[in-house]
Design a protein around this motif. Structure first.
Motif, PDB file in Angstrom:
ATOM      1  N   GLU A 119       0.741  -1.222  -0.188  1.00 51.87           N
ATOM      2  CA  GLU A 119       0.197   0.057  -0.029  1.00 51.87           C
ATOM      3  C   GLU A 119       0.780   1.176   0.081  1.00 51.87           C
ATOM      4  N   TYR A 120       2.181   1.179   0.681  1.00 51.57           N
ATOM      5  CA  TYR A 120       2.735   2.208   0.700  1.00 51.57           C
ATOM      6  C   TYR A 120       3.425   2.693  -0.763  1.00 51.57           C
ATOM      7  N   ALA A 121       3.620   1.496  -1.392  1.00 50.41           N
ATOM      8  CA  ALA A 121       4.200   1.654  -2.916  1.00 50.41           C
ATOM      9  C   ALA A 121       3.198   2.179  -3.657  1.00 50.41           C
ATOM     10  N   ARG A 122       1.860   1.858  -3.898  1.00 54.23           N
ATOM     11  CA  ARG A 122       0.760   2.441  -4.288  1.00 54.23           C
ATOM     12  C   ARG A 122       0.314   3.768  -4.053  1.00 54.23           C
ATOM     13  N   ALA A 123       0.802   4.213  -2.704  1.00 58.14           N
ATOM     14  CA  ALA A 123       0.516   5.493  -2.207  1.00 58.14           C
ATOM     15  C   ALA A 123       1.434   6.300  -2.886  1.00 58.14           C
ATOM     16  N   LEU A 124       2.589   6.286  -3.216  1.00 55.70           N
ATOM     17  CA  LEU A 124       3.617   6.982  -3.796  1.00 55.70           C
ATOM     18  C   LEU A 124       3.519   6.958  -5.424  1.00 55.70           C
ATOM     19  N   ARG A 125       2.917   6.037  -5.895  1.00 57.51           N
ATOM     20  CA  ARG A 125       2.785   6.206  -7.321  1.00 57.51           C
ATOM     21  C   ARG A 125       2.180   7.543  -7.754  1.00 57.51           C
ATOM     22  N   PRO A 126       1.078   8.088  -7.476  1.00 60.50           N
ATOM     23  CA  PRO A 126       0.848   9.378  -8.151  1.00 60.50           C
ATOM     24  C   PRO A 126       1.411  10.696  -7.698  1.00 60.50           C
ATOM     25  N   LEU A 127       2.488  10.224  -6.726  1.00 66.06           N
ATOM     26  CA  LEU A 127       3.524  11.445  -6.520  1.00 66.06           C
ATOM     27  C   LEU A 127       4.834  11.180  -6.735  1.00 66.06           C
ATOM     28  N   SER A 128       5.551  12.042  -7.491  1.00 65.14           N
ATOM     29  CA  SER A 128       6.784  11.984  -8.187  1.00 65.14           C
ATOM     30  C   SER A 128       8.051  11.826  -7.032  1.00 65.14           C
ATOM     31  N   VAL A 129       7.908  12.271  -5.837  1.00 64.00           N
ATOM     32  CA  VAL A 129       8.796  11.932  -4.874  1.00 64.00           C
ATOM     33  C   VAL A 129      10.166  12.305  -5.206  1.00 64.00           C
ATOM     34  N   GLN A 130      10.401  13.317  -6.033  1.00 63.43           N
ATOM     35  CA  GLN A 130      11.543  13.871  -6.316  1.00 63.43           C
ATOM     36  C   GLN A 130      12.139  14.966  -5.322  1.00 63.43           C
ATOM     37  N   SER A 131      11.259  15.285  -4.966  1.00 62.22           N
ATOM     38  CA  SER A 131      11.651  16.414  -3.832  1.00 62.22           C
ATOM     39  C   SER A 131      11.754  15.937  -2.444  1.00 62.22           C
ATOM     40  N   ASP A 132      12.621  16.458  -1.701  1.00 64.67           N
ATOM     41  CA  ASP A 132      12.896  16.051   0.056  1.00 64.67           C
ATOM     42  C   ASP A 132      11.509  16.515   0.668  1.00 64.67           C
ATOM     43  N   VAL A 133      10.833  17.662   0.236  1.00 68.38           N
ATOM     44  CA  VAL A 133       9.763  18.207   0.951  1.00 68.38           C
ATOM     45  C   VAL A 133       8.499  17.994   0.062  1.00 68.38           C
ATOM     46  N   GLU A 134       8.392  17.059  -0.641  1.00 69.54           N
ATOM     47  CA  GLU A 134       7.204  16.944  -1.600  1.00 69.54           C
ATOM     48  C   GLU A 134       5.989  16.242  -0.885  1.00 69.54           C
ATOM     49  N   VAL A 135       6.486  15.248  -0.164  1.00 70.08           N
ATOM     50  CA  VAL A 135       5.281  14.254   0.762  1.00 70.08           C
ATOM     51  C   VAL A 135       5.585  14.001   1.989  1.00 70.08           C
ATOM     52  N   VAL A 136       4.442  13.978   2.592  1.00 70.36           N
ATOM     53  CA  VAL A 136       4.447  13.862   4.123  1.00 70.36           C
ATOM     54  C   VAL A 136       3.883  12.486   4.585  1.00 70.36           C
ATOM     55  N   ALA A 137       4.211  12.032   5.759  1.00 71.49           N
ATOM     56  CA  ALA A 137       3.637  10.906   6.173  1.00 71.49           C
ATOM     57  C   ALA A 137       3.068  11.281   7.647  1.00 71.49           C
ATOM     58  N   GLU A 138       1.914  10.797   8.064  1.00 66.82           N
ATOM     59  CA  GLU A 138       1.354  11.268   9.329  1.00 66.82           C
ATOM     60  C   GLU A 138       0.754  10.210  10.036  1.00 66.82           C
ATOM     61  N   SER A 139       0.747  10.197  11.487  1.00 68.88           N
ATOM     62  CA  SER A 139       0.185   8.927  12.135  1.00 68.88           C
ATOM     63  C   SER A 139      -1.499   9.172  11.783  1.00 68.88           C
ATOM     64  N   PHE A 140      -1.906   7.650  11.614  1.00 67.67           N
ATOM     65  CA  PHE A 140      -3.430   7.750  11.326  1.00 67.67           C
ATOM     66  C   PHE A 140      -4.387   8.079  12.621  1.00 67.67           C
ATOM     67  N   ILE A 141      -5.390   8.903  12.497  1.00 69.23           N
ATOM     68  CA  ILE A 141      -6.129   9.193  13.815  1.00 69.23           C
ATOM     69  C   ILE A 141      -7.617   8.716  13.285  1.00 69.23           C
ATOM     70  N   ASP A 142      -8.101   7.717  13.817  1.00 65.67           N
ATOM     71  CA  ASP A 142      -9.449   7.132  13.385  1.00 65.67           C
ATOM     72  C   ASP A 142     -10.490   7.509  14.356  1.00 65.67           C
ATOM     73  N   ALA A 143     -10.927   8.604  13.933  1.00 67.27           N
ATOM     74  CA  ALA A 143     -12.170   9.431  14.799  1.00 67.27           C
ATOM     75  C   ALA A 143     -12.839  10.301  13.651  1.00 67.27           C
ATOM     76  N   PRO A 144     -14.158  10.662  14.143  1.00 62.27           N
ATOM     77  CA  PRO A 144     -15.034  11.529  13.011  1.00 62.27           C
ATOM     78  C   PRO A 144     -14.328  12.838  12.797  1.00 62.27           C
ATOM     79  N   GLU A 145     -14.590  13.570  11.995  1.00 62.96           N
ATOM     80  CA  GLU A 145     -14.209  14.894  11.756  1.00 62.96           C
ATOM     81  C   GLU A 145     -15.276  16.053  11.924  1.00 62.96           C
ATOM     82  N   ILE A 146     -14.723  17.000  12.501  1.00 59.92           N
ATOM     83  CA  ILE A 146     -15.504  18.292  12.438  1.00 59.92           C
ATOM     84  C   ILE A 146     -14.601  19.291  11.950  1.00 59.92           C
ATOM     85  N   TYR A 147     -15.230  20.543  11.554  1.00 57.11           N
ATOM     86  CA  TYR A 147     -14.654  21.651  10.942  1.00 57.11           C
ATOM     87  C   TYR A 147     -15.022  22.921  11.439  1.00 57.11           C
ATOM     88  N   VAL A 148     -14.221  23.803  11.444  1.00 53.82           N
ATOM     89  CA  VAL A 148     -14.594  25.001  11.715  1.00 53.82           C
ATOM     90  C   VAL A 148     -14.187  26.156  10.701  1.00 53.82           C
TER      91      VAL A 148
END
Length: 386
Positions: A159-188
């Motif tokens: 899944e990691y390999a598939r996630a990177l396919r639409p991203l060129s990943v040529q830059s060291d600041v192009e992509v971020v990875a974040e811990s997953f939070i499994d909770a409902p979302e609200i917005y302000v």
């Protein structure tokens, strides 16, 4: 007629500019559509500040009263143009980056604010390294993305390999990875002015934008402060602390948060108009026209319209309607089964498909927020089943 440069095109903002007697000049990417009957220049990338400045200078627009943008991708360019053209409004490109780059934003938040763990992922970063640091499930997305596009939940090396396919990943600041939070979302959605919260409303997604990108139906509605006093108090505190820590300029903003059992966890904050039908829903519910506020800020005007959040008589929500997974639906099918305040649905085979698979949109309302939420869920299931 004064001219306002607009990065990107949005029909409701175009109407708001016309009501103000302002002439828009658009900078657009052809892949995102071109405004009909309006002056515009095409650019390859609206995030390329050099390109948009060249387009403006080459267009010889004449007297310009202000610059604004309708897209997340145009926020940096708008600040850059204001600085170069000496126009009112926020003009600090460096400060703006904290509202574009997810890593920079989370790094600058005050330390006591809960947030996902976040780091850049380069072409040398392995799944195992991210799993050790962020947990067995994590999220991969563009560092300066918008609308959950090219965002993936990752649980395995494949899944990691598939996630990177639409991203060129040529830059060291192009992509971020974040811990997953499994909770409902609200917005302000709100207005920040003079270092303080001027006005805000809170909404809840039926399905997260990420779920909508993956084939679900994006639907949301505003919440009733009387039903959720603790949530409103906590959300207000989060917004005030986050935007103050990020040194937000005067702006319309859209902040997303996860409603975990321990409390709200900061998701991300955009320094722009909220997307989809949120501006219309806020105006119908509270009488606050965020489009007009955005224009006033771009022109350097004092905000004169009342910004109040008294208990409304009706609560509004919206849906971005898709083609059903099986069978067909027409607008008449929707109208026979539900009562809408507004609905548009194009069932023709050649109907254009917009963001989140949209071929139509609808607004519904109710005097009771819980009934409104139930109705939205029923419309979602009806749209999905066909």
């Amino acid at each position: 007629m004064p001219t306002v440069i607009v990065i990107g095109y949005r029909e409701d903002l175009d109407r708001a500019l016309q009501r103000r007697g302002l002439e828009p000049y658009y900078l657009v990417q052809s892949s995102m559509g071109e405004p009909k009957g309006r002056r515009f220049s095409r650019v390859t990338d609206m995030e390329n500040a050099q390109e948009i400045l060249r387009a403006v200078l080459a267009a010889r627009i004449g007297e310009v009263a202000g610059v604004l943008t309708v897209h997340e991708m145009g926020v940096f360019g708008a600040a850059y143009l204001r600085r170069e053209l000496k126009l009112p409004g926020h003009s600090d490109p460096q400060a703006t980056l904290c509202f574009r780059d997810k890593y920079l934003q989370k790094s600058k938040l005050p330390p006591h604010i809960r947030r996902a763990r976040c780091r850049y992922a380069t072409k040398d970063t392995t799944f195992a390294e991210l799993a050790r640091e962020l947990g067995e499930v994590f999220v991969v997305k563009p560092a300066t993305g918008a609308g959950s596009l090219r965002t993936s939940i990752v649980r395995s090396p494949d899944e990691y390999a598939r996630a990177l396919r639409p991203l060129s990943v040529q830059s060291d600041v192009e992509v971020v990875a974040e811990s997953f939070i499994d909770a409902p979302e609200i917005y302000v959605d709100g207005v920040w002015q003079d270092g303080a919260l001027r006005w805000s409303s809170i909404g809840r997604y039926q399905l997260s934008p990420l779920g909508a990108v993956q084939g679900g139906i994006l639907a949301a509605h505003v919440l009733d402060r009387r039903r959720h006093p603790a949530l409103f108090e906590e959300a207000t505190t989060l917004v005030e602390q986050a935007l103050f820590g990020l040194e937000a300029p005067d702006c319309v903003f859209h902040l997303e948060a996860f409603a975990e059992e321990a409390g709200l966890t900061f998701g991300e904050c955009a320094m722009r108009l909220p997307g989809a039908l949120s501006p219309k829903v806020n105006e119908l519910t509270f009488g606050v026209d965020l489009l007009d506020v955005e224009i006033s800020l771009a022109l350097g005007e004092e905000l004169t319209q009342p910004l109040e959040s008294e208990a409304p008589d009706r609560f509004y929500g919206f849906l971005l309607l898709r083609r059903p997974k099986a069978g067909t639906l027409t607008q008449e099918d929707f109208e026979r089964n539900f009562a809408f305040d507004e609905i548009e649905y194009d069932s023709s085979p050649g109907a254009p498909v917009g963001p989140y698979g949209r071929v139509g949109q609808a607004i519904v309302s109710d005097t009771d927020e819980l009934r409104l939420e139930k109705t939205l869920g029923e419309i979602v299931r009806f749209n999905e089943s066909g």
